[in-house]
Enzyme design. Structure first.
Site, PDB file in Angstrom:
ATOM      1  CD  GLU A  43      -1.966 -16.216  16.839  1.00 58.50           C
ATOM      2  OE1 GLU A  43      -2.683 -16.245  15.396  1.00 58.50           O
ATOM      3  OE2 GLU A  43      -0.744 -16.835  16.654  1.00 58.50           O
ATOM      4  CE  LYS A 110      -2.283 -14.989  12.136  1.00 57.53           C
ATOM      5  NZ  LYS A 110      -1.763 -16.497  12.401  1.00 57.53           N
ATOM      6  CB  CYS A 146       1.607 -15.041  14.364  1.00 59.12           C
ATOM      7  SG  CYS A 146       2.750 -16.235  14.921  1.00 59.12           S
ATOM      8  N   GLY A 287      16.858 -50.202  29.928  1.00 59.29           N
ATOM      9  CA  GLY A 287      17.149 -49.379  28.498  1.00 59.29           C
ATOM     10  C   GLY A 287      16.508 -47.927  28.540  1.00 59.29           C
TER      11      GLY A 287
END
Length: 548
Positions: A43, A110, A146, A287
């Site tokens: 896309e 779309k 999509c 750490g």
């Protein structure tokens, strides 16, 4: 009848239209050499996704349209399906176009524009209204983009229009479990309509978003017969015989911890590369958080591109320095030791007249963190390297971080990684090669800004805190609902109060990599100035803040 369809799973860069065009042309040529009849791209592949407010710029849209014309002119002997922003009559569409030998075979706009989570396509695009089919080698191919195939109805319309195969162009971002969810929803729809589908997704990091690829092909029964690798560029060719895809390679489905680790590595790699940094630098404390970030950075960029800085204070334990050096040497990175005591002393002496009569509190602790931030930013500026912060999602949720101190930096790889997941990722990394000292993983976490300090002096245990945060931050559960799951009122109130009161800090934090369904940033947009308190129904006083 046979047709070969290529899936071009590419890593694209937003607004680098020239480079994206070159990658499209190269992939099309490669697909042609592999005897593909058609190649499908992700896309908005011409512009990269998401281009955000660049879509408001007329020059940007014009460049994209010129690139489409260039691709149409140069591609021959193969049909290409690409995505780009198309402007017509003052409206902008998210469009897929099929091109061959200089001709436009089809254009599709779309229809389903997502406007939730990290998506806000309705801000930019006008929704299309029509299905779109075109023919290659007597096969009727339908175009979708999509979100179209996440919503019920659009696949049904295409099947009713006579589609033999559904093609879908995607820019679907990663989060834990998304791949499985994606395939389950889509495959159930195509099984119901008895139509095969080709799903092409992009890969790569774009700011906080990570695109995992994992492109796939499913047959008319909803069975996946091909799946591309996650987090890797790949050009694949799948043959369809009588509209049925033939079985091909099937890469692994999402693997907890392993997939998250890959996503974090790719996110660091692409953020550094796409923004032109010369490498990365970070503070290495001994750490667990900085240990994991260093390993991720080396895996992303290579040891020669990463630099570590140890900045001990009077409260830093010897084992912290020892473990930091052990890891730096195991990974082969350049490291420096810069004690911060001279800077801390200077600041305290400057402030002493103004602090006279005041008790020591977190202010003095935070001065140490801010001295480290100044040193790291100076090195970052001088060397052109990206400063990686090392704070995790648990800390960012409750504000257990120092503004302009350990929050100073350009990118936060662990911003969406809970403390418990930090430990899981560190243990996984050591299965690849043992670079993080075991003592770093087993010792109690501490900021080391005061004598014998431990995180649990200020916070609930992470084994309790992280599940509460996941319910409140990621699932929007109320305090009462969280208590009903077996947590104490005291712990829930304490955690939620800190989350609510620290939005101002999170707004000032660097962007970080999204790996959960709900990250701080594009996903979760809460006001800073707000009277809302998630703990109101619990009727308890707010706890003291922990750090600034």
């Amino acid at each position: 009848m046979s047709i070969k369809i290529a899936l071009a799973q590419l890593n694209l860069t937003v607004a680098d239209i020239q480079t994206n065009t070159g990658k499209i042309l190269a992939a099309a040529e490669q697909a042609k050499q592999r005897q593909a009849d058609l190649v499908v791209f992700p896309e908005l592949c011409v512009t990269g996704y998401p281009p955000e407010d660049l879509l408001f710029r007329s020059d940007f849209i014009q460049q994209a349209q010129q690139a489409v014309a260039e691709i149409a002119k140069k591609v021959a002997g193969i049909t290409v399906v690409i995505g780009y922003p198309r402007q017509q009559d003052g409206r902008l569409y998210n469009t897929a176009v099929a091109l061959r030998d200089g001709e436009t075979l089809a254009e599709y706009d779309k229809q389903a524009l997502p406007n939730y989570g990290v998506f806000d396509e309705q801000r930019y695009f006008t929704a299309g209204e029509h299905t779109c089919l075109f023919t290659v080698k007597d096969t009727r191919l339908a175009l979708t983009i999509c979100e179209d195939i996440w919503q019920p109805g659009i696949i049904t319309k295409n099947r009713a229009a006579g589609a033999d195969i559904i093609l879908t162009l995607n820019a679907s971002p990663f989060h834990a479990g998304k791949m499985q969810q994606r395939e389950d929803i889509i495959c159930s729809q195509i099984k119901a309509e008895q139509v095969p589908l080709v799903y092409v997704n992009q890969i790569g990091g774009q700011d906080e978003l990570i695109f995992d690829g994992a492109s796939f092909v499913a047959d008319r029964n909803g069975d996946v017969v091909f799946r591309a690798a996650e987090f890797a560029e790949q050009l694949s060719v799948v043959e369809f015989v009588n509209q049925q895809p033939q079985k091909s390679g099937i890469a692994d489905l999402y693997q907890p911890v392993v997939s998250e680790y890959k996503a974090l590595v790719l996110g660091i790699q692409d953020y550094v590369r796409k923004n032109g940094f010369r490498g990365a630098i970070l503070g290495l404390s001994g750490g667990i958080d900085s240990a994991l970030v260093l390993a991720l950075a080396v895996d992303a960029l290579g040891a020669d591109q990463v630099e570590a800085v140890l900045m001990p204070s009077r409260y830093t334990q010897d084992m912290s320095n020892e473990d930091a050096i052990l890891e730096a040497e195991a990974l082969g990175v350049k490291y420096h030791v810069l004690p911060i005591e001279p800077a801390v002393t200077a600041f305290n002496e400057m402030l002493a007249p103004l602090f006279a009569g005041s008790k020591k509190d977190t202010t003095e602790e935070n001065i140490q963190a801010r001295c480290r931030g100044v040193l790291l930013m100076a090195l970052s500026n001088k060397q052109g390297k990206l400063l990686l912060t090392t704070g995790n999602k648990s800390e960012m949720s409750v504000g257990y971080a120092t503004l302009y101190g350990d929050m100073a930096g350009g990118f936060a790889p662990l911003k969406d990684v809970s403390k418990l997941l930090v430990y899981q990722l560190a243990k996984y990394r050591n299965t690849l090669s043992p670079v993080i000292p075991q003592r770093v993983i087993t010792r109690a976490p501490s900021a080391e800004l005061a004598p014998d300090q431990k995180d649990e002096d200020s916070l609930p245990p992470y084994s309790m805190l992280d599940p509460i945060l996941a319910l409140y931050v990621e699932q929007d559960k109320s305090a009462a609902e969280i208590v009903a799951q077996g947590f104490t009122v005291t712990d829930v109130h304490r955690a939620i109060s800190l989350v609510d009161r620290n939005e101002y800090k999170r707004r000032q934090s660097p962007p970080g990599i999204r790996i959960t369904p709900r990250a701080f940033g594009r996903d979760r947009r809460y006001p800073i100035s707000s009277a809302y308190r998630g703990t109101a129904a619990l009727n308890q006083p707010a706890p003291d803040n922990v750090k600034e």
